[in-house]
Scaffold this motif. Structure first.
Motif, PDB file in Angstrom:
ATOM      1  N   VAL A  54      25.371  -9.232   2.275  1.00  0.00           N
ATOM      2  CA  VAL A  54      24.952 -10.621   2.080  1.00  0.00           C
ATOM      3  C   VAL A  54      23.897 -11.021   3.111  1.00  0.00           C
ATOM      4  O   VAL A  54      22.906 -11.687   2.782  1.00  0.00           O
ATOM      5  CB  VAL A  54      26.172 -11.568   2.171  1.00  0.00           C
ATOM      6  CG1 VAL A  54      25.721 -13.022   2.160  1.00  0.00           C
ATOM      7  CG2 VAL A  54      27.128 -11.308   1.014  1.00  0.00           C
ATOM      8  N   LEU A  55      24.090 -10.603   4.363  1.00  0.00           N
ATOM      9  CA  LEU A  55      23.119 -10.941   5.403  1.00  0.00           C
ATOM     10  C   LEU A  55      21.780 -10.256   5.157  1.00  0.00           C
ATOM     11  O   LEU A  55      20.719 -10.819   5.431  1.00  0.00           O
ATOM     12  CB  LEU A  55      23.666 -10.558   6.779  1.00  0.00           C
ATOM     13  CG  LEU A  55      24.744 -11.488   7.338  1.00  0.00           C
ATOM     14  CD1 LEU A  55      25.396 -10.879   8.575  1.00  0.00           C
ATOM     15  CD2 LEU A  55      24.145 -12.853   7.671  1.00  0.00           C
ATOM     16  N   GLY A  56      21.824  -9.021   4.651  1.00  0.00           N
ATOM     17  CA  GLY A  56      20.582  -8.343   4.298  1.00  0.00           C
ATOM     18  C   GLY A  56      19.830  -9.115   3.229  1.00  0.00           C
ATOM     19  O   GLY A  56      18.607  -9.307   3.314  1.00  0.00           O
ATOM     20  N   ALA A  57      20.561  -9.566   2.213  1.00  0.00           N
ATOM     21  CA  ALA A  57      19.945 -10.362   1.144  1.00  0.00           C
ATOM     22  C   ALA A  57      19.397 -11.675   1.690  1.00  0.00           C
ATOM     23  O   ALA A  57      18.307 -12.125   1.303  1.00  0.00           O
ATOM     24  CB  ALA A  57      20.976 -10.636   0.049  1.00  0.00           C
ATOM     25  N   GLN A  63      12.649 -14.123   4.636  1.00  0.00           N
ATOM     26  CA  GLN A  63      11.333 -13.606   5.011  1.00  0.00           C
ATOM     27  C   GLN A  63      10.253 -13.991   4.001  1.00  0.00           C
ATOM     28  O   GLN A  63       9.063 -13.898   4.300  1.00  0.00           O
ATOM     29  CB  GLN A  63      11.380 -12.086   5.170  1.00  0.00           C
ATOM     30  CG  GLN A  63      12.037 -11.626   6.454  1.00  0.00           C
ATOM     31  CD  GLN A  63      11.797 -10.163   6.737  1.00  0.00           C
ATOM     32  OE1 GLN A  63      11.026  -9.495   6.069  1.00  0.00           O
ATOM     33  NE2 GLN A  63      12.467  -9.639   7.749  1.00  0.00           N
ATOM     34  N   MET A  64      10.650 -14.411   2.808  1.00  0.00           N
ATOM     35  CA  MET A  64       9.670 -14.843   1.806  1.00  0.00           C
ATOM     36  C   MET A  64       9.106 -16.220   2.110  1.00  0.00           C
ATOM     37  O   MET A  64       8.099 -16.627   1.526  1.00  0.00           O
ATOM     38  CB  MET A  64      10.311 -14.846   0.412  1.00  0.00           C
ATOM     39  CG  MET A  64      10.665 -13.470  -0.120  1.00  0.00           C
ATOM     40  SD  MET A  64      11.346 -13.547  -1.796  1.00  0.00           S
ATOM     41  CE  MET A  64       9.929 -14.159  -2.730  1.00  0.00           C
ATOM     42  N   ILE A  65       9.756 -16.956   3.006  1.00  0.00           N
ATOM     43  CA  ILE A  65       9.320 -18.324   3.292  1.00  0.00           C
ATOM     44  C   ILE A  65       8.500 -18.352   4.572  1.00  0.00           C
ATOM     45  O   ILE A  65       9.032 -18.273   5.672  1.00  0.00           O
ATOM     46  CB  ILE A  65      10.525 -19.270   3.424  1.00  0.00           C
ATOM     47  CG1 ILE A  65      11.338 -19.254   2.137  1.00  0.00           C
ATOM     48  CG2 ILE A  65      10.061 -20.678   3.750  1.00  0.00           C
ATOM     49  CD1 ILE A  65      12.460 -20.218   2.107  1.00  0.00           C
ATOM     50  N   GLY A 249      15.311 -18.055  -4.904  1.00  0.00           N
ATOM     51  CA  GLY A 249      14.979 -18.512  -6.245  1.00  0.00           C
ATOM     52  C   GLY A 249      14.226 -19.821  -6.320  1.00  0.00           C
ATOM     53  O   GLY A 249      13.675 -20.161  -7.365  1.00  0.00           O
ATOM     54  N   GLY A 250      14.183 -20.578  -5.222  1.00  0.00           N
ATOM     55  CA  GLY A 250      13.539 -21.880  -5.287  1.00  0.00           C
ATOM     56  C   GLY A 250      12.629 -22.198  -4.121  1.00  0.00           C
ATOM     57  O   GLY A 250      11.439 -22.459  -4.283  1.00  0.00           O
ATOM     58  N   LEU A 251      13.173 -22.156  -2.891  1.00  0.00           N
ATOM     59  CA  LEU A 251      12.394 -22.549  -1.720  1.00  0.00           C
ATOM     60  C   LEU A 251      11.207 -21.623  -1.467  1.00  0.00           C
ATOM     61  O   LEU A 251      10.217 -22.034  -0.859  1.00  0.00           O
ATOM     62  CB  LEU A 251      13.292 -22.585  -0.478  1.00  0.00           C
ATOM     63  CG  LEU A 251      14.321 -23.717  -0.422  1.00  0.00           C
ATOM     64  CD1 LEU A 251      15.159 -23.612   0.843  1.00  0.00           C
ATOM     65  CD2 LEU A 251      13.633 -25.074  -0.496  1.00  0.00           C
ATOM     66  N   THR A 310      10.051 -16.453  -7.977  1.00  0.00           N
ATOM     67  CA  THR A 310      11.487 -16.702  -8.131  1.00  0.00           C
ATOM     68  C   THR A 310      12.231 -15.430  -8.501  1.00  0.00           C
ATOM     69  O   THR A 310      13.269 -15.102  -7.899  1.00  0.00           O
ATOM     70  CB  THR A 310      11.723 -17.768  -9.223  1.00  0.00           C
ATOM     71  OG1 THR A 310      11.098 -18.988  -8.833  1.00  0.00           O
ATOM     72  CG2 THR A 310      13.208 -17.999  -9.434  1.00  0.00           C
ATOM     73  N   VAL A 311      11.707 -14.708  -9.480  1.00  0.00           N
ATOM     74  CA  VAL A 311      12.337 -13.459  -9.910  1.00  0.00           C
ATOM     75  C   VAL A 311      12.358 -12.451  -8.765  1.00  0.00           C
ATOM     76  O   VAL A 311      13.355 -11.760  -8.537  1.00  0.00           O
ATOM     77  CB  VAL A 311      11.597 -12.878 -11.136  1.00  0.00           C
ATOM     78  CG1 VAL A 311      12.127 -11.484 -11.471  1.00  0.00           C
ATOM     79  CG2 VAL A 311      11.762 -13.799 -12.334  1.00  0.00           C
ATOM     80  N   SER A 312      11.257 -12.373  -8.019  1.00  0.00           N
ATOM     81  CA  SER A 312      11.182 -11.449  -6.890  1.00  0.00           C
ATOM     82  C   SER A 312      12.243 -11.776  -5.842  1.00  0.00           C
ATOM     83  O   SER A 312      12.907 -10.880  -5.299  1.00  0.00           O
ATOM     84  CB  SER A 312       9.792 -11.504  -6.250  1.00  0.00           C
ATOM     85  OG  SER A 312       8.793 -11.082  -7.138  1.00  0.00           O
ATOM     86  N   GLY A 313      12.390 -13.064  -5.542  1.00  0.00           N
ATOM     87  CA  GLY A 313      13.379 -13.466  -4.549  1.00  0.00           C
ATOM     88  C   GLY A 313      14.790 -13.099  -4.949  1.00  0.00           C
ATOM     89  O   GLY A 313      15.576 -12.587  -4.141  1.00  0.00           O
ATOM     90  N   LEU A 314      15.121 -13.337  -6.217  1.00  0.00           N
ATOM     91  CA  LEU A 314      16.476 -13.057  -6.695  1.00  0.00           C
ATOM     92  C   LEU A 314      16.725 -11.553  -6.817  1.00  0.00           C
ATOM     93  O   LEU A 314      17.771 -11.044  -6.381  1.00  0.00           O
ATOM     94  CB  LEU A 314      16.699 -13.746  -8.041  1.00  0.00           C
ATOM     95  CG  LEU A 314      16.681 -15.276  -8.016  1.00  0.00           C
ATOM     96  CD1 LEU A 314      16.785 -15.840  -9.424  1.00  0.00           C
ATOM     97  CD2 LEU A 314      17.807 -15.813  -7.136  1.00  0.00           C
ATOM     98  N   ILE A 315      15.773 -10.822  -7.417  1.00  0.00           N
ATOM     99  CA  ILE A 315      15.949  -9.373  -7.586  1.00  0.00           C
ATOM    100  C   ILE A 315      15.940  -8.661  -6.238  1.00  0.00           C
ATOM    101  O   ILE A 315      16.779  -7.792  -5.965  1.00  0.00           O
ATOM    102  CB  ILE A 315      14.847  -8.801  -8.507  1.00  0.00           C
ATOM    103  CG1 ILE A 315      15.048  -9.282  -9.939  1.00  0.00           C
ATOM    104  CG2 ILE A 315      14.850  -7.276  -8.457  1.00  0.00           C
ATOM    105  CD1 ILE A 315      13.996  -8.782 -10.915  1.00  0.00           C
TER     106      ILE A 315
END
Length: 341
Positions: A54-57, A63-65, A249-251, A310-315
């Motif tokens: 979970v922490l890795g995710a 890191q995307m933000i 998925g959003g931020l 969004t898809v990239s963040g979730l996948i």
């Protein structure tokens, strides 16, 4: 780092350094030799395995933000090394950040394949094996309080990021990238990453204080000095999963478009955020990366749709969760089998 900043020789040496640290960390975990995970007041590593994924995710999504650094035209994002090491220990934290960087590189073309070893060392090794044990743990040696956690987080993150930023400059110099003179490059890289480190340090401190208030036993080295309600690891993991989904998925859609600290520094020297250099090795590895990256730059190929982010963040978060969890479970099984033997 992109491959254009490195020679094959320097990239290869750093690959060996990263692989050696991965092997060392895996060995320590599988043998149960991590001193930082032997505190009787802290939750055992076996019980933290779900949290490792979970922490890795969470770090992948975070890191995307990119956040804007006011007055500079630059931006930054968290590295996550200190956060992971303070909750999982240096070895498991390092393996987790290495997993994040591997997935970013292979599936999202974020960072070069030749430069992967450098990125793992600069963002993982310095934080997990220098900033965490020599600064963070020392500050909290005599007890945990929210104030101490915040101070330890800020100082250790800043120092780790300064080392990582200098590592980039040094590796670039060794690679003979004459477009980026050492003195000019280092004068730009260190201050901007000082600002980025200060922001990341505060964000890291906030997350760790949340953990301290929810379940302090999750913090590595916790001494039992605080009496808290007994919140389960599962509940903490569920909260992190929800936050990760919201971020990825959003931020991530509202991340700063300003160049990050490295790109900003390169632009100040050369007038462009990228350097156009190549060789046979980087070209070959670039072709491999192009074939594996199904969402390059966190977007759909040949599409301007924001849904790609969004898809990239979730996948990406999901893949990272799975890989980090597999690493943790494997290390735990090997360790337990050796105990029984």
């Amino acid at each position: 780092m992109a491959d254009a900043l490195l020679s094959p020789a320097v990239g290869g040496v750093m690959w060996v350094a990263a692989a050696g640290t991965v092997a060392y960390s895996a060995r320590k975990l599988s043998k149960g030799e991590s001193k930082d995970l032997n505190s009787p007041k802290s939750v055992s590593f076996d019980k933290k395995i779900p949290l490792m994924g979970v922490l890795g995710a969470f770090v992948f999504a975070a890191q995307m933000i990119n956040f804007t650094i006011p007055g500079t035209g630059s931006s930054g994002h968290i590295g996550g090394g200190i956060l992971l090491a303070s909750l999982l220990g240096p070895e498991a934290g390092f393996l987790t950040i290495a997993s994040v960087l591997l997935i970013q590189c292979l599936f999202f073309a974020d960072g070069g394949l030749l430069a992967l070893g450098c990125n793992i060392v600069n963002m993982g090794l310095f934080a997990c094996f220098i900033g965490f044990p020599l600064i963070y743990r020392k500050i909290l040696k005599k007890g945990f309080t929210p104030t101490k956690i915040m101070i330890a987080s800020i100082v250790s993150v800043v120092v780790s990021l300064q080392l990582g930023a200098f590592g980039v400059v040094f590796e670039t110099m060794l690679s003979g990238v004459t477009e980026l003179p050492f003195s000019t490059f280092v004068v730009l890289m260190q201050p901007i990453h000082l600002a980025i480190g200060a922001v990341e340090g505060v964000l890291t401190g906030c997350v760790l204080i949340f953990m301290y208030n929810a379940k302090p036993e999750l913090l590595v080295g916790y001494d039992g000095s605080a009496v808290k309600e007994n919140v389960s690891v599962k509940k903490v993991a569920v909260v992190l999963v929800v936050i990760t989904a919201l971020i990825g998925g959003g931020l991530s859609l509202v991340a700063s478009s300003n160049p990050d600290g490295l790109e900003w520094s390169i632009e100040k020297v050369t007038g462009s955020t990228e350097i156009d250099r190549s060789n046979g090795v980087s070209d070959a590895l670039g072709s491999v990366q192009e074939s594996t990256a199904f969402l390059p730059d966190y977007a759909f190929k040949n599409s301007d749709s924001t849904m790609g982010t969004t898809v990239s963040g979730l996948i990406g978060s999901g893949i990272t969760l799975g890989l980090a969890a597999v690493i943790g479970v494997s290390a735990s099984k090997i360790k337990n089998s050796k105990k029984h033997a």
